[in-house]
Scaffold this active site. Structure first.
Site, PDB file in Angstrom:
ATOM      1  N   SER A   5       0.808  -1.224   0.000  1.00 15.57           N
ATOM      2  CA  SER A   5       0.000   0.000   0.000  1.00 15.57           C
ATOM      3  C   SER A   5       0.842   1.275   0.000  1.00 15.57           C
ATOM      4  O   SER A   5       0.296   2.363  -0.163  1.00 15.57           O
ATOM      5  CB  SER A   5      -0.945   0.025   1.203  1.00 15.57           C
ATOM      6  OG  SER A   5      -0.241   0.315   2.389  1.00 15.57           O
ATOM      7  N   LYS A  36       1.178   4.172   7.165  1.00  9.58           N
ATOM      8  CA  LYS A  36       0.424   5.062   6.286  1.00  9.58           C
ATOM      9  C   LYS A  36       0.869   6.515   6.506  1.00  9.58           C
ATOM     10  O   LYS A  36       1.557   6.829   7.477  1.00  9.58           O
ATOM     11  CB  LYS A  36      -1.083   4.977   6.589  1.00  9.58           C
ATOM     12  CG  LYS A  36      -1.720   3.627   6.323  1.00  9.58           C
ATOM     13  CD  LYS A  36      -1.891   3.345   4.852  1.00  9.58           C
ATOM     14  CE  LYS A  36      -2.641   2.049   4.604  1.00  9.58           C
ATOM     15  NZ  LYS A  36      -1.843   0.861   4.922  1.00  9.58           N
TER      16      LYS A  36
END
Length: 201
Positions: free
Chosen positions: A118, A159
């Site tokens: 990701s 993230k």
């Protein structure tokens, strides 16, 4: 050693990198510019705190004599894996050590092995080791910072962190994945990215 505030850590990290590259310390004006400050007073205050806490030293009355004192950490504990995709339960036990005896590292640095894709648009891919340091003042984190964050009821993920009011968004760097949007009270920032280690062997 006594922990640093976020502002002190920011200056300390910048100083160590500047001195590593240039082999001498910067001027107060250069530090002001790097920290986006218009007055020397906050820089002088941070420098005094860094000296008091044992991170730096300098020769009184002489310019550009700042020396970095903390070079004790020679290896980084790898504490397990972190999801760059979904969410993953974190590890807390050291599973291996990375030898960085020739590099300078901030105190309490640790590493996590990346699982998932990701964050590939930020050039972080599966199998990489992300080098992290603890965050002493998460409320002062800048939006866009890459963090290891634990989300209550889910697990821990790598993230980009964004906070707006009482909501936090954890954004991936891959269009295949959706951002995680939750209440700020559900998020515990466990580390701040300081580097990525990739073994090509």
């Amino acid at each position: 050693m006594e922990p640093l505030t976020e502002a002190q850590q920011e200056l300390y990290d910048w100083l160590t990198e500047y001195i590593r590259q240039h082999q001498h310390s910067p001027s107060i004006r250069q530090m002001m510019q790097a920290m986006n400050l218009k007055s020397p007073a906050p820089i002088q205050s941070r420098l005094e705190h860094l000296r008091f806490k044992g991170y730096i030293e300098w020769t009184e009355g002489k310019a550009r004599t700042i020396r970095i004192l903390n070079r004790a950490q020679q290896s980084v504990p790898v504490l397990g894996a972190i999801a760059a995709g979904g969410l993953l339960e974190p590890f807390t036990d050291t599973v291996e050590q990375l030898d960085f005896s020739n590099l300078f590292l901030p105190p309490h640095t640790y590493a996590l092995r990346v699982v998932g894709d990701s964050m590939i648009e930020d050039l972080i891919t599966e199998g990489d080791l992300v080098i992290m340091r603890p965050v002493s003042e998460p409320e002062k984190l800048r939006n866009g910072t890459i963090v290891a964050a634990r989300v209550d009821g889910y697990g821990t993920t790598l993230k980009r962190f964004y906070r707006r009011g009482d909501r936090v968004t954890l954004k991936p760097a891959n269009a295949k994945y959706r951002p995680i949007e939750v209440a700020a009270t559900q998020v515990q920032v466990q580390g701040l990215l300081v580097g990525v280690w990739r073994d090509y062997n």
